[in-house]
Design a protein around this motif. Sequence first.
Motif, short mmCIF file in Angstrom:
data_model
loop_
_atom_site.label_atom_id
_atom_site.label_comp_id
_atom_site.label_asym_id
_atom_site.label_seq_id
_atom_site.Cartn_x
_atom_site.Cartn_y
_atom_site.Cartn_z
N MET A 1 82.63 93.47 101.99
CA MET A 1 83.16 93.67 103.34
C MET A 1 82.98 95.12 103.80
N ASN A 2 82.71 96.02 102.88
CA ASN A 2 82.54 97.44 103.23
C ASN A 2 81.10 97.80 103.52
N THR A 3 80.25 96.80 103.79
CA THR A 3 78.86 97.06 104.11
C THR A 3 78.53 96.48 105.49
N SER A 4 77.43 96.94 106.05
CA SER A 4 76.86 96.40 107.28
C SER A 4 77.88 96.40 108.43
N THR A 6 80.70 94.64 109.14
CA THR A 6 82.12 94.73 108.83
C THR A 6 82.48 96.09 108.25
N GLY A 7 81.57 96.66 107.47
CA GLY A 7 81.82 97.98 106.91
C GLY A 7 81.98 99.04 107.98
N ARG A 8 81.13 98.98 109.00
CA ARG A 8 81.24 99.94 110.11
C ARG A 8 82.54 99.74 110.87
N ALA A 9 82.94 98.48 111.04
CA ALA A 9 84.19 98.20 111.76
C ALA A 9 85.40 98.71 110.99
N ILE A 10 85.37 98.59 109.66
CA ILE A 10 86.46 99.10 108.84
C ILE A 10 86.49 100.63 108.90
N ALA A 11 85.30 101.24 108.78
CA ALA A 11 85.22 102.70 108.83
C ALA A 11 85.69 103.23 110.18
N GLY A 12 85.45 102.46 111.24
CA GLY A 12 85.83 102.88 112.58
C GLY A 12 87.25 102.54 112.96
#
Length: 236
Positions: A1-4, A6-12
């Motif tokens: 989930m921390n890649t691609s 979804t990963g960007r959405a979590i980081a943001g």
Amino acid sequence: MNTSITGRAIAGGILSLSTVNIRDFAEEKRKGRVDDYPYGGGAGMVMQAEPVYRAICAVKAERPAARVIYLDPQGKVFDQEMARELSREEDLIFLCGHYEGIDERVLEEAVTDHVSIGDYVLTGGELPAMVMMDTIARLVPGVLNNEDSSVLESFEDHLLEYPQYTRPEVWNGKAVPEILLSGHHANVEAWRRQQSIRRTLERRPDLLEKAELTKKDRQYLEELPEEKLANPEDIC
């Protein structure tokens, strides 16, 4: 989930995700064990009610309104419509079973939704949970860079997505359909709509019963030849 995506959405900060290990809520004397033999006999082990309940309560203490989704082969089959409904929720808890399942009493006490991703059995609920999380996350505003992407994908209106092409214009002797090179947006959209209908008829005709078809769409369906539409060519 921390890649691609979804990963960007979590980081943001658009999405947040945390995991809870049910073993952490086992009785101290059992040293992390959360399963036992089923009453009445039978193969396999059953997850106990108390550690599962404690784990859920620990999460609900911070997110009291969260729906608790049990990944269950006996549940309602997950689809795009359900994904869109769940994407409107602020918090979701995914309960992943193992072994022969979870003591029925805690399911009755704490679970709000029983959901299956298909008519087959997996070792545990983690993979189904990830399938659901990925599908739901794509529908949360701000997760996809192009908001139209989630609207135009397969299943959004009970039709499969039209075929897609990119460069080169000719590959392996096969050319991109001329309509896509015309620059005429209305004609392109009309072609794509027809291709979606045709592809759905070929591959998932059951979906057409739910699709919202216009009079023009139905006329196109009636004009399609009755013989088998899909004739896959030999590939290497």
